[in-house]
Design an enzyme around this catalytic site. Structure first.
Site, PDB file in Angstrom:
ATOM      1  N   LYS A 112      -9.503   9.449   3.760  1.00  0.00           N
ATOM      2  CA  LYS A 112      -9.524  10.373   2.615  1.00  0.00           C
ATOM      3  C   LYS A 112     -10.570  11.461   2.812  1.00  0.00           C
ATOM      4  CE  LYS A 112      -7.258   7.416  -0.562  1.00  0.00           C
ATOM      5  NZ  LYS A 112      -5.975   7.651  -0.985  1.00  0.00           N
ATOM      6  N   LYS A 195       1.817   5.540   6.294  1.00  0.00           N
ATOM      7  CA  LYS A 195       2.012   4.751   5.064  1.00  0.00           C
ATOM      8  C   LYS A 195       2.625   5.610   3.961  1.00  0.00           C
ATOM      9  CE  LYS A 195      -1.051   3.874   1.709  1.00  0.00           C
ATOM     10  NZ  LYS A 195      -2.043   3.389   0.758  1.00  0.00           N
ATOM     11  N   LYS A 198       0.965   7.593  -2.474  1.00  0.00           N
ATOM     12  CA  LYS A 198       1.241   8.470  -3.612  1.00  0.00           C
ATOM     13  C   LYS A 198       0.377   9.718  -3.629  1.00  0.00           C
ATOM     14  CE  LYS A 198      -0.750   5.182  -6.765  1.00  0.00           C
ATOM     15  NZ  LYS A 198      -2.206   5.188  -6.751  1.00  0.00           N
TER      16      LYS A 198
HETATM   17  P1  ATP Z   1      -3.392   6.373  -2.717  1.00  0.00           P
HETATM   18  O1  ATP Z   1      -2.318   6.815  -1.818  1.00  0.00           O
HETATM   19  O2  ATP Z   1      -3.679   7.285  -3.865  1.00  0.00           O
HETATM   20  O3  ATP Z   1      -4.632   5.894  -2.034  1.00  0.00           O
HETATM   21  P2  ATP Z   1      -2.316   3.801  -3.048  1.00  0.00           P
HETATM   22  O4  ATP Z   1      -0.899   3.749  -3.467  1.00  0.00           O
HETATM   23  O5  ATP Z   1      -2.680   3.399  -1.669  1.00  0.00           O
HETATM   24  O6  ATP Z   1      -2.833   5.195  -3.487  1.00  0.00           O
HETATM   25  P3  ATP Z   1      -2.999   2.067  -5.248  1.00  0.00           P
HETATM   26  O7  ATP Z   1      -2.104   2.699  -6.204  1.00  0.00           O
HETATM   27  O8  ATP Z   1      -4.273   1.642  -5.878  1.00  0.00           O
HETATM   28  O9  ATP Z   1      -3.280   2.944  -3.992  1.00  0.00           O
HETATM   29  O10 ATP Z   1      -2.300   0.822  -4.594  1.00  0.00           O
HETATM   30  C1  ATP Z   1      -1.837  -0.240  -5.344  1.00  0.00           C
HETATM   31  C2  ATP Z   1      -1.406  -1.346  -4.454  1.00  0.00           C
HETATM   32  O11 ATP Z   1      -0.263  -0.932  -3.697  1.00  0.00           O
HETATM   33  C3  ATP Z   1      -2.474  -1.761  -3.431  1.00  0.00           C
HETATM   34  O12 ATP Z   1      -2.542  -3.165  -3.364  1.00  0.00           O
HETATM   35  C4  ATP Z   1      -1.971  -1.183  -2.141  1.00  0.00           C
HETATM   36  O13 ATP Z   1      -2.390  -1.939  -1.029  1.00  0.00           O
HETATM   37  C5  ATP Z   1      -0.472  -1.254  -2.331  1.00  0.00           C
HETATM   38  N1  ATP Z   1       0.224  -0.247  -1.529  1.00  0.00           N
HETATM   39  C6  ATP Z   1      -0.048   1.071  -1.496  1.00  0.00           C
HETATM   40  N2  ATP Z   1       0.778   1.712  -0.647  1.00  0.00           N
HETATM   41  C7  ATP Z   1       1.584   0.756  -0.125  1.00  0.00           C
HETATM   42  C8  ATP Z   1       2.641   0.791   0.841  1.00  0.00           C
HETATM   43  N3  ATP Z   1       3.014   1.926   1.410  1.00  0.00           N
HETATM   44  N4  ATP Z   1       3.247  -0.380   1.155  1.00  0.00           N
HETATM   45  C9  ATP Z   1       2.865  -1.549   0.571  1.00  0.00           C
HETATM   46  N5  ATP Z   1       1.883  -1.641  -0.335  1.00  0.00           N
HETATM   47  C10 ATP Z   1       1.235  -0.516  -0.675  1.00  0.00           C
END
Ligand code: ATP
Ligand code: LTN
Length: 329
Positions: A112, A195, A198
């Protein structure tokens, strides 16, 4: 003591199919294993710039998403991180037991911050794992369901728990991260080596996308050369990602999913994936809209805050006492 299961999701943007498959879809089943604490990590959302109105809306959406995923508020405690001040208080204590060196090695921070100008990187982004460790410790959580990207943070929490327990006696519960066998890392549809994220929304499926948009995104997902539907992450990352999505939603193994498509062409396979995703999202979105309209989340979050505060304050008191802070009440 019964197992405590805890996880948090940041209201930083629209949730993706990655969040859903990696974590959200499965949370309702955890009630059979112990006491569940799920929260909206709104303090964590402030670690990157966000408009106040967007944060508010995302937080409401996330509460509705949790409930639409089948959580029974009578059985789980659902709350806003910022409504339990013990998170910030424990953070103030714990920040003295995690070190700059280990924090600077965290992949999420490196990823990040790499995209930002140095003078715009907030201290909160760097110290993020301290707050996350505090979140986990406060509830004596032994199980932390997360996607693969969060394993490193939970490992750091374990180091911290060891450090504190060695120094002050066994006062903290050791947590353990748990990942899905299938779907712990859903990849971007436009670049299956990255990955699905969002905050970097290229190639994402958002949980609020129209079904027609979801279908279109899947039909135009990047695939690989060749024509066989086979799980091979190295040579066929696009097809492997779609197979993972399919298997995870149908709750079957990758091998079983592969078998269903031995003689299929890419186009037919993609259509089958789109059908499964759309069927699941149709039900989910309907529930989401009902919960949003009824404002059922308001009462749930209020009650959740009361329950979470009670539990969190017990741990906070224990830690304060152990480190030598006076409890005067
Ligand atoms: P950002 O991209 O803003 O960092 P994020 O989606 O990684 O957001 P969170 O919304 O806090 O972060 O994630 C919520 C949960 O979803 C966490 O346990 C994270 O590990 C899981 N997660 C996030 N992206 C994925 C993915 N692509 N596949 C599986 N699990 C995911
Ligand atoms: N860091 C996580 C969100 C998060 C979390 C937590 C997950 C904050 N606190 C405690 C599990 C337990 C993320 O970025 N996905």
């Amino acid at each position: 003591m019964a197992e405590r299961i805890l996880t948090g999701i940041k209201p930083t943007g629209q949730l993706t199919l990655g969040n859903y498959i990696g974590v959200l879809k499965h949370l309702h089943k955890e009630v059979d294993r112990g006491e569940c604490f799920y929260f909206i990590a709104d303090l964590h959302a402030l670690t990157l710039p966000i408009e106040p109105e967007v944060l508010r809306q995302n937080s409401i959406d996330l509460a509705c998403f949790y409930l639409a995923a089948g959580l029974d508020p009578k059985k789980v405690t659902l709350f806003l991180q910022s409504s339990v001040s013990a998170h910030a208080e424990l953070n103030a204590i714990m920040q003295n037991y995690l070190y700059m060196g280990e924090l600077s090695r965290m992949t999420q921070f490196k990823d990040k911050s790499a995209k930002m100008k140095e003078n715009a990187i907030g201290l909160g982004l760097f110290a993020y794992p301290v707050l996350m460790a505090s979140d986990i410790i406060l509830y004596d959580a032994s199980i932390v369901p997360v996607g693969e990207d969060q394993i490193q943070h939970v490992e750091l929490t374990r180091d911290l728990v060891n450090r504190i327990n060695n120094r002050y006696g066994d006062i903290l519960t050791m947590p353990k991260a748990e990942m899905r066998k299938v779907g712990a890392r859903i990849m971007s549809l436009s670049d299956p080596t990255k990955k699905m994220s969002k905050s970097d929304p290229k190639g994402d499926i958002f949980l609020k996308d129209d079904l027609a948009v979801i279908r279109k995104k899947i039909m135009s997902a990047v695939t690989d050369s060749g024509s066989e539907v086979k799980y091979d992450v190295e040579n066929k990352p696009g097809i492997s990602n779609l197979l993972t999505i399919y298997a995870a939603l149908k709750e079957i193994s990758i091998e079983e999913a592969e078998k269903e498509f031995v003689n299929s062409r890419y186009g037919d396979f993609k259509k089958a994936v789109a059908d499964v995703v759309c069927a699941e999202m149709e039900v989910f979105q309907k529930k989401y809209r009902e919960i949003l309209e009824s404002k059922a989340y308001e009462e749930v979050l209020k009650e959740g805050a009361i329950k979470a505060n009670k539990i969190a304050n017990i741990t906070l008191k224990r830690v304060k006492k152990a480190v030598g802070l006076l409890n005067i009440d």
